[in-house]
Design an enzyme around this catalytic site. Structure first.
Site, PDB file in Angstrom:
ATOM      1  CG  HIS A 104       0.962  10.026   8.544  1.00  0.00           C
ATOM      2  ND1 HIS A 104       1.337   9.549   7.310  1.00  0.00           N
ATOM      3  CD2 HIS A 104      -0.382  10.049   8.548  1.00  0.00           C
ATOM      4  CE1 HIS A 104       0.264   9.295   6.600  1.00  0.00           C
ATOM      5  NE2 HIS A 104      -0.798   9.588   7.328  1.00  0.00           N
ATOM      6  CE  LYS A 138      -2.648   3.477   1.595  1.00  0.00           C
ATOM      7  NZ  LYS A 138      -2.163   4.826   1.965  1.00  0.00           N
TER       8      LYS A 138
END
Ligand code: NAD
Length: 396
Positions: free
Chosen positions: A379, A264
């Protein structure tokens, strides 16, 4: 081909308008081209209506650029369309580290797509396979008659393969070199043109006639090396971080649950380039995951090893890459054409190498972060920025 380097400092500090001007300069584009195209998100309402049915409008997604990409000694800019924060910054950061090791090395198979013609109710499969094999020259000639413009450009049907699937199913594959097109429509034309004759030769009932998205004859392979000594930063030791990446790679090789997440992260980079350039990312996704499972066990598309007595971290990615630099959505989408022009990729093979390199870069960035401080710190910082500025995209 770019006219300037894709590697320069201070890009993030520029205003959006200055960034556009700088990128246009490097890509050799006319000054206001990016601004004009991006004012409509690269697609006006008429274009949207032309592309799909029942259009209501367009939905904007951030469009950014991955810097520092050097592939086979040449510079590229990675146009990236993605809604997820941190992906573009991560791609650029990793590409910069890889550039320090000489950049990405890449190679690509010919643009072979597979037309599948399925026949069922075949009573004697062995006889069907023999008759189909004997008709190879006839079927290839018929395929080429169906796609004269591709043949004129040097592409066309190259080979035939037949497979007995059991239960009376026989499938014929026609391998078609699609040159710089993705090739789905082209190959579907071939499958439909040959269907009746194939069913007659197999002595069965004609079934489906369509391309396979598992285009395993059209793979791109990209490798990269990072000097371990230069893999550290203020808080992390280079050799320790590199060892962490190699161990994370092994984890993905041993565990399909991890491999899915590993892949992913790769597709974050691949899809962003594929989408920016108007290509069919579902097709690339389908091909990538089928390829990842080719051994019968789902595996990582990219792996990392310590080589040269532990002084270098070497990464390798391989995946099918059915991309076009002509045809498909590129016909109607001004923004996608501009993104392609900005990339520096001159043909489908180079675009596929850039997408795969972006995937490998994202993979390196993710594994390094996971193996050191974890991904949440960086993130969430970017995510918070995105939430704090709900009116517009956040640049890297
Ligand atoms: P297309 O139908 O636009 O065909 C490409 C055309 O470009 C051909 O007519 C070809 O002659 C021409 N061409 C010009 N210069 C060329 C060059 N240098 N090399 C090759 N061809 C050149 O597009 P396509 O690539 O056949 O099909 C892609 C589209 O099909 C995508 O939009 C995709 O989403 C869609 N599609 C996908 C699937 C799938 O993946 N399962 C199924 C159906 C349709």
């Amino acid at each position: 081909m770019l006219t300037g380097s894709s590697s320069f400092p201070g890009f993030r500090a520029l205003s959006v308008e200055e960034r556009r001007r700088r990128i246009a300069e490097i890509a050799g584009l006319e000054g206001g081209a990016l601004t004009r195209a991006l004012e409509t998100g690269g697609l006006d309402e008429g274009g949207a209506e032309q592309m799909v049915e029942d259009a209501l409008g367009r939905l904007a997604v951030p469009f950014g650029v991955g810097l520092h990409f050097r592939i086979n000694g040449r510079d590229f800019l990675a146009p990236m369309v993605i809604e997820e924060p941190s992906v573009i910054a991560a791609a650029s950061h990793a590409a910069k580290r890889i550039r320090a090791g000489g950049g990405f090395m890449a190679e690509t198979d010919p643009s072979i797509m597979i037309a599948q013609i399925e026949v069922h109710g075949v009573r004697d499969a062995a006889r069907a396979l023999t008759r189909l094999r004997e008709a190879t020259a006839e079927l290839i000639a018929a395929a080429n008659r169906a796609i004269p413009s591709l043949v004129e450009r040097g592409g066309g049907a190259r080979d035939l393969a037949v497979r007995d699937l059991g239960e009376g199913f026989v499938v014929t594959h026609v391998h078609v070199d699609c040159c710089d097109a993705m090739g789905a429509n082209t190959v579907n034309t071939v499958a439909e043109a040959l269907g009746d004759r194939v069913a007659e030769l197999a002595d069965g009932e004609l079934g489906l006639r369509i391309l396979s998205n598992y285009c395993d004859r059209r793979c791109t392979r990209v490798t990269a090396r990072v000097p371990v000594a230069a893999f550290g930063d203020d808080t992390t030791d280079g050799p320790e971080a590199a060892r962490g990446v190699a161990l994370a790679s092994r984890f993905a090789e041993l565990d399909p649950y991890r491999a899915a997440t590993h892949n992913k992260g790769i597709m974050n980079g691949v899809d962003a380039v594929v989408l920016a350039t108007g290509n069919d990312w579902r097709a690339v996704e389908a091909g990538a995951h089928a390829f990842a499972a080719r051994s019968g066990r789902y595996a990582p598309l990219a792996t990392w090893r310590l080589v040269d007595e532990g002084t270098q971290l070497e990464g390798r990615i391989e995946l099918p890459m059915a991309l076009g630099t002509v045809g498909g959505a590129l016909r109607a989408h001004d923004g996608a054409r501009l993104a392609l022009a900005m990339s520096g990729a001159d043909n489908a093979a180079e675009l596929g190498q850039l997408a795969a390199a972006a995937g490998l870069a994202c993979n390196l960035a993710a594994l390094r972060a996971l193996a050191t401080e974890g991904i949440q710190k960086g993130h969430m910082a970017l995510h918070r920025r995105a939430l704090a500025e709900p009116c517009g995209p956040v640049a890297p």
